[in-house]
Motif scaffolding. Structure first.
Motif, PDB file in Angstrom:
ATOM      1  N   VAL A  11       0.849  -1.184   0.000  1.00 22.03           N
ATOM      2  CA  VAL A  11       0.000   0.000   0.000  1.00 22.03           C
ATOM      3  C   VAL A  11       0.885   1.235   0.000  1.00 22.03           C
ATOM      4  O   VAL A  11       1.819   1.346   0.806  1.00 22.03           O
ATOM      5  CB  VAL A  11      -0.938   0.018   1.233  1.00 22.03           C
ATOM      6  N   LEU A  12       0.608   2.154  -0.899  1.00 21.02           N
ATOM      7  CA  LEU A  12       1.299   3.439  -0.947  1.00 21.02           C
ATOM      8  C   LEU A  12       0.281   4.537  -0.687  1.00 21.02           C
ATOM      9  O   LEU A  12      -0.648   4.722  -1.473  1.00 21.02           O
ATOM     10  CB  LEU A  12       1.971   3.652  -2.306  1.00 21.02           C
ATOM     11  N   ARG A  16      -3.842   0.829  -2.570  1.00 20.44           N
ATOM     12  CA  ARG A  16      -3.275  -0.514  -2.576  1.00 20.44           C
ATOM     13  C   ARG A  16      -2.827  -0.827  -4.001  1.00 20.44           C
ATOM     14  O   ARG A  16      -3.637  -0.849  -4.923  1.00 20.44           O
ATOM     15  CB  ARG A  16      -4.300  -1.537  -2.108  1.00 20.44           C
ATOM     16  N   ILE A  17      -1.539  -1.089  -4.184  1.00 19.83           N
ATOM     17  CA  ILE A  17      -1.029  -1.345  -5.526  1.00 19.83           C
ATOM     18  C   ILE A  17      -0.759  -2.832  -5.762  1.00 19.83           C
ATOM     19  O   ILE A  17      -0.502  -3.245  -6.896  1.00 19.83           O
ATOM     20  CB  ILE A  17       0.245  -0.524  -5.823  1.00 19.83           C
ATOM     21  N   LEU A  18      -0.839  -3.626  -4.693  1.00 19.52           N
ATOM     22  CA  LEU A  18      -0.674  -5.066  -4.853  1.00 19.52           C
ATOM     23  C   LEU A  18      -1.400  -5.788  -3.730  1.00 19.52           C
ATOM     24  O   LEU A  18      -1.290  -5.413  -2.564  1.00 19.52           O
ATOM     25  CB  LEU A  18       0.809  -5.452  -4.805  1.00 19.52           C
ATOM     26  N   GLY A  19      -2.132  -6.837  -4.107  1.00 22.57           N
ATOM     27  CA  GLY A  19      -2.680  -7.765  -3.147  1.00 22.57           C
ATOM     28  C   GLY A  19      -4.060  -7.404  -2.618  1.00 22.57           C
ATOM     29  O   GLY A  19      -4.719  -6.488  -3.108  1.00 22.57           O
ATOM     30  N   ALA A  54       6.757  -5.860   2.156  1.00 24.77           N
ATOM     31  CA  ALA A  54       5.302  -5.856   2.028  1.00 24.77           C
ATOM     32  C   ALA A  54       4.684  -5.046   3.165  1.00 24.77           C
ATOM     33  O   ALA A  54       5.162  -5.075   4.298  1.00 24.77           O
ATOM     34  CB  ALA A  54       4.766  -7.281   2.045  1.00 24.77           C
ATOM     35  N   THR A  55       3.609  -4.319   2.840  1.00 29.26           N
ATOM     36  CA  THR A  55       2.869  -3.572   3.855  1.00 29.26           C
ATOM     37  C   THR A  55       2.121  -4.525   4.776  1.00 29.26           C
ATOM     38  O   THR A  55       1.983  -4.281   5.975  1.00 29.26           O
ATOM     39  CB  THR A  55       1.877  -2.600   3.191  1.00 29.26           C
ATOM     40  N   GLY A  56       1.640  -5.620   4.202  1.00 31.04           N
ATOM     41  CA  GLY A  56       0.932  -6.633   4.977  1.00 31.04           C
ATOM     42  C   GLY A  56       1.261  -8.005   4.459  1.00 31.04           C
ATOM     43  O   GLY A  56       1.711  -8.174   3.325  1.00 31.04           O
ATOM     44  N   GLY A  57       1.074  -9.018   5.299  1.00 32.20           N
ATOM     45  CA  GLY A  57       1.390 -10.377   4.910  1.00 32.20           C
ATOM     46  C   GLY A  57       2.880 -10.646   5.016  1.00 32.20           C
ATOM     47  O   GLY A  57       3.645  -9.847   5.568  1.00 32.20           O
ATOM     48  N   SER A  58       3.304 -11.771   4.468  1.00 32.08           N
ATOM     49  CA  SER A  58       4.709 -12.150   4.580  1.00 32.08           C
ATOM     50  C   SER A  58       5.192 -12.855   3.328  1.00 32.08           C
ATOM     51  O   SER A  58       4.421 -13.503   2.619  1.00 32.08           O
ATOM     52  CB  SER A  58       4.923 -13.069   5.789  1.00 32.08           C
ATOM     53  N   VAL A  59       6.495 -12.701   3.056  1.00 34.33           N
ATOM     54  CA  VAL A  59       7.192 -13.435   2.001  1.00 34.33           C
ATOM     55  C   VAL A  59       8.249 -14.285   2.684  1.00 34.33           C
ATOM     56  O   VAL A  59       9.055 -13.774   3.468  1.00 34.33           O
ATOM     57  CB  VAL A  59       7.860 -12.483   0.991  1.00 34.33           C
TER      58      VAL A  59
END
Length: 270
Positions: A11-12, A16-19, A54-59
Motif C-alpha cells: 500500500v502506498l 493498494r497497488i498489490l494484493g 510488504a505492507t501486509g502479509g509475509s514473504v
C-alpha cells in the motif's frame, strides 16, 4: 516450498497497488508474470526479492521471513535482474560481471575468472570482458547485467536448497535471438532444480517458455495456471481490453496468441 507469499499486499498512501495475494513458487518451474502497465508486476518482484517490504502479509524463502533476513544471506539465496541498471563509471564488462561474485566466498582468483568467463559465454559475450560497459548498446548492457546476476546466483541448488532467479522484463531491449537465449537460461535454471520467475510483456514468449503463468490486473491475481489454459480462458482479452485469437500452428508444441489488429486505429493526421 522455497518461496511462499501469504496474503502479501503493498500500500502506498491510501492506494493498494498489490494484493492481498497468496501463492507459492516451486523449484523446477519457470513462472512468468504478465499483465497491463501498472498491474503491479514489478511491485510483486520487489516484494518477493525483499527490495520493497510488504505492507501486509509475509514473504518467506524456505520458511524464513524475507523482511527479517540479513542482506548477505538473502543475496546468497536469490539474484535479481532489474528492468534497468545505471552505471556511472567506465567499468569494464569483466569488472561489472565480477561484482556478482562478491558474496560467493571461497573462490580462488582462477575460479573467479572461470565463473565470469562462463557467465559471459552464457549470454553470448565471450570476447567482451575488456570492453567498457558505457560503450555497449542497450541490449549488450542488459546481457552483461544478466551475466552478473548469473555469477551471483551460481548453481540452481546450493547447500541451503533451491535458489531463486528473478528476471524483471529481461527481453525488453534484446533482439529475437537473444530474447530466446535469455529465457532458455531461465528455463535451464528451473530444470536444474531452481526457482525461476520472469516478468514479460510478450505474451507469446510467456506462453512458449512458462510452466506457469500469473496474470496480474490492478494488483490482483486474475489467473494462475498453465499457459495453454490461460490463453484459452479469455482472461487476457478481459485484462488487456483487446480481443485476442489463440492459434495452434502445426508442429508447434504450444499455442500462440494474436491480438485483433482490426481494433487498432491510425493516429489522426495533422
Amino acid at each position: 516450498m522455497p518461496v511462499t507469499l501469504d496474503r502479501v499486499e503493498v500500500v502506498l498512501g491510501a492506494r493498494r497497488i498489490l494484493g492481498p495475494l497468496s501463492l507459492s513458487l516451486l523449484p523446477g518451474s519457470l513462472t512468468v508474470v504478465v499483465g497491463p502497465n501498472g498491474a503491479g508486476k514489478s511491485t510483486l518482484v520487489r516484494a518477493i526479492s525483499g527490495e520493497r517490504p510488504a505492507t501486509g502479509g509475509s514473504v518467506r524463502h524456505d520458511g524464513a521471513d524475507v523482511a527479517a533476513m540479513p542482506a548477505a544471506r538473502l543475496a546468497g539465496l536469490r539474484a535479481v535482474l532489474p528492468q534497468a541498471s545505471t552505471v556511472a563509471f567506465p567499468f569494464t564488462v569483466y569488472e561489472i560481471v565480477s561484482l556478482g561474485l562478491r558474496m560467493r566466498a571461497g573462490l580462488s582468483p582462477a575460479g573467479r575468472r572461470r565463473a565470469v568467463a562462463a557467465a559471459l559465454a552464457a549470454v553470448d559475450l565471450e570476447d567482451f570482458g575488456a570492453r567498457l560497459y558505457p560503450e555497449l548498446s542497450g541490449g549488450e548492457q542488459q546481457r552483461v547485467q544478466l551475466a552478473r546476476v548469473l555469477c551471483q546466483v551460481g548453481d540452481a541448488v546450493g547447500e541451503a536448497g533451491p535458489k531463486l532467479l528473478i528476471l524483471d522484463e529481461p527481453t525488453a531491449s534484446l533482439d529475437v535471438r537473444h530474447q530466446l537465449d535469455v529465457l532458455s537460461i531461465a528455463k535451464d535454471f528451473a530444470e536444474a532444480g531452481g526457482v525461476a520467475l520472469a516478468v514479460l510483456h510478450d505474451l507469446n514468449l510467456a506462453a512458449g517458455f512458462a510452466d506457469r503463468m500469473l496474470v496480474l490486473d490492478r494488483g490482483r491475481l486474475a489467473a494462475d495456471d498453465a499457459p495453454d489454459r490461460v490463453l484459452s480462458s479469455g482472461v487476457l482479452t478481459q485484462v488487456f481490453g483487446v480481443a485476442m485469437t489463440v492459434l495452434s500452428p502445426q508442429g508447434w508444441p504450444r499455442p500462440a496468441i494474436l491480438p485483433d489488429l482490426s481494433a487498432c486505429r491510425s493516429a489522426p493526421r495533422g
